[in-house]
Design a protein around this motif. Structure first.
Motif, PDB file in Angstrom:
ATOM      1  N   TRP A  42       0.846  -1.203   0.000  1.00 29.38           N
ATOM      2  CA  TRP A  42       0.000   0.000   0.000  1.00 29.38           C
ATOM      3  C   TRP A  42       0.880   1.253   0.000  1.00 29.38           C
ATOM      4  N   PRO A  43       0.469   2.307  -0.727  1.00 33.90           N
ATOM      5  CA  PRO A  43       1.386   3.451  -0.886  1.00 33.90           C
ATOM      6  C   PRO A  43       1.483   4.429   0.275  1.00 33.90           C
ATOM      7  N   SER A  44       0.589   4.328   1.249  1.00 31.16           N
ATOM      8  CA  SER A  44       0.685   5.324   2.338  1.00 31.16           C
ATOM      9  C   SER A  44       0.192   4.726   3.645  1.00 31.16           C
ATOM     10  N   ASP A  45       0.561   5.399   4.717  1.00 37.62           N
ATOM     11  CA  ASP A  45       0.212   4.926   6.050  1.00 37.62           C
ATOM     12  C   ASP A  45      -0.972   5.731   6.593  1.00 37.62           C
ATOM     13  N   VAL A  46      -1.485   5.309   7.729  1.00 39.20           N
ATOM     14  CA  VAL A  46      -2.504   6.124   8.403  1.00 39.20           C
ATOM     15  C   VAL A  46      -1.773   7.228   9.175  1.00 39.20           C
ATOM     16  N   PRO A  47      -2.380   8.407   9.318  1.00 42.92           N
ATOM     17  CA  PRO A  47      -1.705   9.441  10.115  1.00 42.92           C
ATOM     18  C   PRO A  47      -1.738   9.118  11.598  1.00 42.92           C
ATOM     19  N   SER A  48      -2.760   8.374  12.011  1.00 41.46           N
ATOM     20  CA  SER A  48      -2.921   7.969  13.411  1.00 41.46           C
ATOM     21  C   SER A  48      -3.956   6.858  13.398  1.00 41.46           C
ATOM     22  N   ASP A 229       2.020  -3.889   3.761  1.00 43.21           N
ATOM     23  CA  ASP A 229       3.376  -3.344   3.707  1.00 43.21           C
ATOM     24  C   ASP A 229       3.265  -1.930   3.143  1.00 43.21           C
ATOM     25  N   ILE A 230       3.688  -0.957   3.939  1.00 42.63           N
ATOM     26  CA  ILE A 230       3.636   0.431   3.458  1.00 42.63           C
ATOM     27  C   ILE A 230       4.855   0.654   2.566  1.00 42.63           C
ATOM     28  N   ILE A 231       4.610   0.722   1.266  1.00 39.24           N
ATOM     29  CA  ILE A 231       5.717   0.903   0.315  1.00 39.24           C
ATOM     30  C   ILE A 231       5.423   2.185  -0.456  1.00 39.24           C
ATOM     31  N   LYS A 232       6.085   3.254  -0.091  1.00 42.04           N
ATOM     32  CA  LYS A 232       5.730   4.560  -0.656  1.00 42.04           C
ATOM     33  C   LYS A 232       6.282   4.768  -2.063  1.00 42.04           C
ATOM     34  N   ASP A 233       7.384   4.123  -2.348  1.00 39.76           N
ATOM     35  CA  ASP A 233       8.016   4.338  -3.651  1.00 39.76           C
ATOM     36  C   ASP A 233       7.368   3.447  -4.720  1.00 39.76           C
ATOM     37  N   PRO A 234       6.854   4.040  -5.815  1.00 45.01           N
ATOM     38  CA  PRO A 234       6.171   3.230  -6.838  1.00 45.01           C
ATOM     39  C   PRO A 234       7.074   2.148  -7.450  1.00 45.01           C
ATOM     40  N   SER A 235       8.367   2.449  -7.619  1.00 44.14           N
ATOM     41  CA  SER A 235       9.265   1.438  -8.193  1.00 44.14           C
ATOM     42  C   SER A 235       9.406   0.254  -7.236  1.00 44.14           C
ATOM     43  N   ALA A 236       9.470   0.551  -5.948  1.00 41.83           N
ATOM     44  CA  ALA A 236       9.594  -0.530  -4.959  1.00 41.83           C
ATOM     45  C   ALA A 236       8.303  -1.350  -4.900  1.00 41.83           C
ATOM     46  N   ARG A 237       7.159  -0.684  -5.086  1.00 46.42           N
ATOM     47  CA  ARG A 237       5.893  -1.439  -5.100  1.00 46.42           C
ATOM     48  C   ARG A 237       5.854  -2.356  -6.323  1.00 46.42           C
ATOM     49  N   THR A 238       6.326  -1.837  -7.452  1.00 45.32           N
ATOM     50  CA  THR A 238       6.368  -2.646  -8.669  1.00 45.32           C
ATOM     51  C   THR A 238       7.263  -3.861  -8.443  1.00 45.32           C
ATOM     52  N   ALA A 239       8.433  -3.620  -7.843  1.00 45.39           N
ATOM     53  CA  ALA A 239       9.366  -4.723  -7.586  1.00 45.39           C
ATOM     54  C   ALA A 239       8.766  -5.721  -6.605  1.00 45.39           C
ATOM     55  N   ALA A 240       8.032  -5.208  -5.619  1.00 44.06           N
ATOM     56  CA  ALA A 240       7.466  -6.096  -4.589  1.00 44.06           C
ATOM     57  C   ALA A 240       6.437  -7.066  -5.173  1.00 44.06           C
ATOM     58  N   ILE A 241       5.596  -6.574  -6.074  1.00 45.57           N
ATOM     59  CA  ILE A 241       4.588  -7.479  -6.663  1.00 45.57           C
ATOM     60  C   ILE A 241       5.259  -8.415  -7.662  1.00 45.57           C
ATOM     61  N   GLN A 242       6.246  -7.909  -8.379  1.00 45.58           N
ATOM     62  CA  GLN A 242       6.927  -8.739  -9.372  1.00 45.58           C
ATOM     63  C   GLN A 242       7.695  -9.881  -8.705  1.00 45.58           C
ATOM     64  N   SER A 243       8.293  -9.593  -7.554  1.00 45.41           N
ATOM     65  CA  SER A 243       9.092 -10.623  -6.879  1.00 45.41           C
ATOM     66  C   SER A 243       8.243 -11.505  -5.971  1.00 45.41           C
ATOM     67  N   GLY A 244       6.955 -11.200  -5.854  1.00 43.16           N
ATOM     68  CA  GLY A 244       6.083 -12.026  -5.027  1.00 43.16           C
ATOM     69  C   GLY A 244       6.134 -11.682  -3.551  1.00 43.16           C
ATOM     70  N   GLN A 245       6.794 -10.569  -3.199  1.00 45.45           N
ATOM     71  CA  GLN A 245       6.839 -10.201  -1.777  1.00 45.45           C
ATOM     72  C   GLN A 245       5.503  -9.649  -1.289  1.00 45.45           C
ATOM     73  N   VAL A 246       4.680  -9.176  -2.217  1.00 48.05           N
ATOM     74  CA  VAL A 246       3.300  -8.825  -1.867  1.00 48.05           C
ATOM     75  C   VAL A 246       2.372  -9.522  -2.863  1.00 48.05           C
ATOM     76  N   ASP A 247       1.103  -9.683  -2.457  1.00 48.11           N
ATOM     77  CA  ASP A 247       0.139 -10.384  -3.319  1.00 48.11           C
ATOM     78  C   ASP A 247      -0.678  -9.423  -4.173  1.00 48.11           C
ATOM     79  N   LEU A 248      -0.706  -8.159  -3.741  1.00 49.17           N
ATOM     80  CA  LEU A 248      -1.494  -7.160  -4.478  1.00 49.17           C
ATOM     81  C   LEU A 248      -0.880  -5.791  -4.196  1.00 49.17           C
TER      82      LEU A 248
END
Lengths: 511, 340
Positions: A42-48, A229-248
Motif C-alpha cells: 500500500w502506498p501510504s500509512d494512516v496518520p494515526s 506493507d507500506i511501500i511509498k516508492d512506486p518502483s519498490a511497489r512494482t518490484a514487490a509485486i513482481q518478486s512475489g513479496q506482496v500479493d497485491l
C-alpha cells in the motif's frame, strides 16, 4: 607485487562465505501464499489510529479494516446500512432519526450502544479534541437517544448530505467506554473498533498486521491475516509485486501495470474511480473574459491526454462528476474543437501580436503525471494562440494560496470524492465560501449555496446537474479526466472492486 | 592514565563547544522554516476549515507573534524536553522521533560498517595494485561507485537481489509472520535480548540491501583517501627502514603503513557519517524502512514544521556526537596530538 592466496586466507574467505550463506539460506522471506494470509503493498500509512483525527482519503481502506462507519457503500457506491440499519433525513433537513444494530461488539467485547454514537459525533467533538470530523459535523448539535437502538441526529441548519457523510471521511464509530478509560493517546496506540479485523501489529511507515475479528457482526472475511506493507516508492511497489513479496499492490505507473499484466501469475487492472483531474479557474485577471476560458477548454484534447499518460483508461470528462455518480451528465459533451478556440479568441479581439495570456499552476508528483499533463496543456494552448506560463506549486501550498486569493488563473488539481455525491464534487469545488475551488463568481456561487441547504434529494441532484453544466459552459470549471487506480495482483487472489478505489482486505479470498 | 585525562579534557571541551553550535543551528532551523512560504496553521486543519478557523489556529499556535518571541517560546519548551506536537500526526514530536530514531541509527551504523569494510579493503587493494593495469580498472570502478547516489544504488540492488535473483527481502524490517520484539527499539539488539535468533537473522536479511546501498555509495571516497594516504606514508623513511629490517610487505602495510595512513580516513569517516544520516531519507522510503528519514519525508510533504525542526536538531546532535567520537579516536591513535 603479486597476489597470494595462502591457506589461511582461503580459510578466512570460506568462513566469511559460510556466514553470509547461512544468513541468505534463511531467506524464506517471501510470505507463502495461503488461504489464510494476504500481503498488500500500500502506498501510504494512516496518520494515526484514531480514525476521527485526520482526513486522508488513501487511509480509508485501512481504517475500514478495524472500524465501521454508521453507513457503508456498495461497490457501485450506493449507500447501504451498516451499524445504522434505518435512517431518514426529515424533509426540512434539520433532523435525521435512525436505528442501530443491537448485535455489534467492539474488539474488547464491549457492546456498541447509542452512547458510543453520541460520544463519537457530538461529545468527543465538543470536548475540544482537535478532530477533523469536527469540521464535517459542524451543523450537528446533538444526538437525542430515544431507546437503546434508536436516536435522532439534530442539525442547526439543513444538512442534506448527512447520510453521505456517515459513510465518508473520518466518520468511524469509536468506543466511548474504552477511550474514556485509557485516554485518546493510548486508544491511538491500541485501537479498538467494531470492524472485520483487529489490529495486531503496527510499525509506522512500514507494516500493519490485521487479524480477523471472529465475532464480526457482518459477513465474516475469508482471509484470517492481512498484512499491509507500506511501500511509498512506486518502483519498490512494482518490484514487490513482481518478486512475489506482496500479493497485491496499487498505484504503480500505468506502463508498469501493463507490463506486469503480461507476467505469468499476475493480472493488472487500470480502474477509473471517483477522482477528478480538473482545472480550477479564476473569474478575474487573464480569465475575466469568458471567451478566453472557453477557448482554453475547447483547445484541450482530453482523449489524447488519457492515451498519453493513462494508457487511454482515464475517462475524458465534460462535467465535474464521474460516470455512474448521481451528478453525472452522460449525454452532455463539451467539444474538443481547436478551430472554435481560435474563433472565440479572434472574436474577442485577441491576435498573434496581442495574445491572451495567463498562468497555469500545477503540482509535480501529487498525482500521476500531473506536471506532464500541465506541460501538454501548455502546448495545446499554444497551438490555438494562447500564451501560457507554467508555474510549479507544492500541494501543501494550494489551500494557502487559494485562501489568500493568490492562485493564478488556472490550476491543475485532482479532487477525490469517495461518496460520488455532487455536493462533494461541484458543490465543494464551486462553493465560494470553501477553500477547494478558485472560482468566486456569484452567479454560480449563489446557486451552490442554495443547494447546500436543499433537503429534497431529487431536487438537489437536478440542481447540481444544471449548475455543473452551467459552470462548464461559462468556463468556471474545466473538468479534464477521471483519474485511474492501477492495481496488480496475483491471478488467484480475488477482491471486490469499488467505484471509489477502496481495496478492502475484508473482501479478498484465494481461489 | 594520561591518555584518558587528555581525552576527557577534549570531550569536555567539545561538549561545551557543541552547545553554542546547537543553539545556532536551532535558531537557523527555526528562522528558515518560518520564512518558508507554508502555513502550518492551515496544514493542521482539514481542507474544509474556514478562514476564521485557520486564523484562530494561527493565534493558538503563536504564529502571529514576532519571530524572536516564537523562537523564545520554542527554545523554552525545548529546554523542558518539549520539541512540540506534530501538525500532521497530532502526536508529540519527541515520541515520534524516539520511536523512529533507533531504526535509523541501526541502519546508519551497519551501513558505516559496510562502507568501512569496502572502503578499507578497496583502499588497500588500490594501493596494492598501484602501477599495474588493475589500478586503472579499480580507479574506473571507484569513480563509477562514487558517481551513483544512494537512491540509485537502492533501486539497482533491489532489482538485482530482490526481483531478478529473488534472494533478499526489501520491504520493512521483518518478513510477515515474524513477531517484532520491542525492548530498546533496536531490532537486532532486541531480537538477541529476547533470544529470537530467527528474528535476528530475518532482520539482518532485511538490512543487507539498504545498508549496502548506503555503504557502497560512501566507500569509494574512503578507498581513494586511504590509497593516497598510504602513498604519502610510503614516502617516509620508516617504511624503508622496516624493509631493511627484513619485514614482509604485508607486515609493513598492516603494522606501519595502515596505522599511520588510517588517520585521514578516520576523519573522513566522521564527516561521511553525517552525510550517511542524510542519505537515509530516500533509502528508507525505497526500502519501507520505518526510520527517521521516512518520518522526515512525511513531515516535508505535510509541511509539518515541528517534526522538521525536531528531526533537524536530532541530525545535528548525531553529527556532533560522531564528530566528538572521531576526535577521541583520533586522539587515541595519534600520539602527536596527545603530546600537544
Amino acid at each position: 607485487m603479486t597476489f597470494e592466496i595462502d591457506r589461511r586466507n582461503l580459510l578466512q574467505m570460506l568462513g566469511l562465505a559460510a556466514v553470509s550463506g547461512s544468513v541468505l539460506s534463511q531467506a524464506n522471506f517471501a510470505f507463502a501464499q495461503g488461504a489464510d494470509n494476504v500481503t498488500i503493498g500500500w502506498p501510504s500509512d494512516v496518520p494515526s489510529w484514531d480514525p476521527n483525527l485526520r482526513f486522508v482519503p488513501d487511509a480509508q481502506p485501512l481504517f475500514k479494516m478495524v472500524f465501521d462507519q454508521p453507513l457503508d457503500q456498495s461497490p457501485d457506491l450506493k449507500l447501504i446500512g451498516n451499524l445504522i440499519t434505518k435512517w431518514e433525513l426529515k424533509p426540512d433537513g434539520l433532523s435525521m432519526p435512525f436505528e442501530i444494530r443491537s448485535d455489534v461488539k467492539f474488539h474488547n467485547g464491549d457492546p456498541m450502544t447509542m452512547e458510543d454514537f453520541k460520544y463519537t459525533f457530538v461529545d468527543r467533538i465538543k470536548s475540544g479534541l482537535k478532530l477533523d470530523i469536527a469540521n464535517s459535523w459542524r451543523t450537528l448539535t446533538d444526538i437525542e437517544i430515544l431507546s437503546p437502538t434508536s436516536g435522532v441526529m439534530k442539525f442547526s441548519a439543513p444538512t442534506p448530505t448527512a447520510p453521505q457523510w456517515l459513510a465518508f471521511l473520518g466518520s468511524y464509530l469509536v468506543p466511548k467506554k474504552y477511550i474514556e478509560s485509557v485516554g485518546p493517546e493510548e486508544f491511538a496506540k491500541k485501537p479498538v473498533g467494531t470492524g472485520p479485523y483487529k489490529l495486531v501489529d503496527y510499525q509506522m511507515n512500514s507494516r500493519i498486521v490485521f487479524e480477523r475479528n471472529d465475532d464480526y457482526f457482518g459477513t465474516k472475511p475469508k482471509i484470517k491475516r492481512v498484512t499491509i506493507d507500506i511501500i511509498k516508492d512506486p518502483s519498490a511497489r512494482t518490484a514487490a509485486i513482481q518478486s512475489g513479496q506482496v500479493d497485491l499492490t496499487v498505484n504503480i505507473p500505468v506502463r508498469e501495470a501493463e507490463r506486469l499484466g503480461k507476467t505469468e501469475g499476475l493480472t493488472a487492472e487500470i480502474n477509473p474511480f471517483t477522482r477528478l483531474i480538473l482545472l480550477q479557474m479564476r473569474n478575474d485577471k487573464g480569465f475575466t473574459d469568458m471567451a478566453v476560458r472557453l477557448a482554453a477548454h475547447h483547445a484541450i484534447d482530453k482523449a489524447a491526454l488519457s492515451k498519453a499518460f493513462y494508457g487511454g483508461a482515464a475517462v475524458p470528462l465534460s462535467v465535474p462528476a464521474t460516470p455512474g455518480t448521481p451528478g453525472y451528465l452522460p449525454d452532455y459533451k463539451f467539444a474538443y474543437d481547436p478551430e472554435l478556440s481560435k474563433k472565440l479568441l479572434a472574436d474577442a479581439g485577441y491576435t498573434a501580436d496581442k495574445p491572451a495570456t495567463f498562468t497555469l499552476a500545477a503540482t509535480n508528483g501529487q498525482f500521476p503525471s500531473d506536471f506532464d499533463i500541465a506541460r501538454a496543456l501548455v502546448q495545446m494552448w499554444q497551438k490555438v494562440g494562447l500564451k501560457v506560463e507554467l508555474q510549479q506549486i507544492e500541494y501543501s501550498k494550494y489551500f494557502e494560496l487559494n485562501r489568500g486569493g493568490q492562485l493564478p488563473e488556472a490550476t491543475l488539481y485532482s479532487f477525490d470524492n469517495a461518496t460520488g455525491d455532487p455536493e462533494i464534487f461541484s458543490g465543494y469545488l464551486m462553493n465560494p465560501k470553501m477553500p477547494f475551488g478558485a472560482w468566486k463568481g456569484p452567479e454560480i456561487g449563489d446557486k451552490i449555496l442554495k443547494l447546500f441547504v436543499e433537503p429534497v434529494y431529487e431536487k438537489r441532484i437536478a440542481g447540481y446537474k444544471a449548475v455543473a453544466q452551467e459552470a462548464v459552459e461559462t468556463g468556471a470549471n474545466i473538468p479534464i479526466l477521471q483519474s485511474v487506480q492501477t492495481l496488480v495482483k496475483k491471478k488467484s487472489l480475488n477482491y471486490v472492486k469499488y467505484g471509489n478505489a477502496w481495496v478492502l482486505g475484508s473482501t479478498m479470498s484465494w481461489s | 592514565m594520561r591518555m584518558f585525562a587528555t581525552i576527557a579534557k577534549l570531550l569536555v571541551k567539545r561538549v561545551l563547544t557543541a552547545i553554542p553550535i546547537l543553539l545556532l543551528v536551532s535558531a537557523l532551523l527555526f528562522c528558515i522554516l518560518r520564512i518558508l512560504p507554508v502555513d502550518p496553521a492551515a496544514m493542521s486543519l482539514p481542507p474544509n476549515a474556514t478562514v476564521q478557523e485557520v486564523e484562530a489556529m494561527r493565534t493558538e499556535m503563536g504564529l502571529n507573534l514576532p519571530l524572536y518571541q516564537q523562537y523564545g517560546i520554542w527554545l523554552n519548551k525545548l529546554f523542558h524536553g518539549d520539541i512540540g506536537r506534530s501538525i500532521h500526526f497530532r502526536q508529540d514530536v519527541t515520541s515520534l522521533i524516539g520511536s523512529t530514531l533507533p531504526a535509523t541509527i541501526e541502519l546508519a551504523l551497519i551501513a558505516m560498517v559496510v562502507a568501512t569494510v569496502f572502503g578499507l579493503a578497496g583502499g588497500l587493494f588500490l594501493f596494492y595494485v598501484r602501477g599495474t593495469r588493475a589500478e586503472a580498472v579499480m580507479d574506473f570502478l571507484s569513480i563509477l561507485l562514487l558517481s551513483l547516489p544512494e537512491f540509485l544504488w537502492s533501486l539497482f540492488l533491489l532489482l538485482i537481489f530482490g526481483v531478478f535473483f529473488e534472494v533478499l527481502p526489501f520491504t520493512g524490517r521483518l518478513s510477515p509472520g515474524f513477531e517484532r520484539p520491542v525492548v530498546t527499539g533496536f531490532l537486532l539488539l532486541d531480537s538477541l535480548i529476547t533470544g529470537k535468533i530467527s528474528t535476528f537473522l530475518n532482520a539482518l536479511q532485511h538490512m543487507i540491501l539498504p545498508c549496502l546501498a548506503l555503504g557502497i555509495a560512501l566507500s569509494p571516497s574512503l578507498m581513494r583517501v586511504l590509497r593516497s594516504s598510504l602513498l604519502d606514508v610510503y614516502q617516509d623513511d620508516y617504511i624503508q627502514q622496516a624493509r631493511l629490517r627484513g619485514l614482509s610487505e604485508k607486515r609493513i602495510l598492516i603494522r606501519h603503513g595502515l596505522k599511520n595512513a588510517i588517520l585521514p580516513t578516520l576523519s573522513l569517516m566522521g564527516v561521511q557519517f553525517g552525510f550517511l544520516f542524510g542519505g537515509t531519507l530516500l533509502v528508507e522510503i525505497i526500502y519501507s524502512y520505518p526510520g527517521m528519514g521516512n518520518l522526515m519525508v512525511d513531515a516535508i510533504r505535510n509541511a509539518d514544521l515541528p517534526i522538521i525542526q525536531g528531526a533537524g536538531l536530532t541530525y545535528c546532535i548525531a553529527v556532533l556526537v560522531i564528530s566528538i567520537v572521531v576526535d577521541s579516536l583520533y586522539m587515541i591513535l595519534n600520539p602527536k596530538l596527545r603530546a600537544r
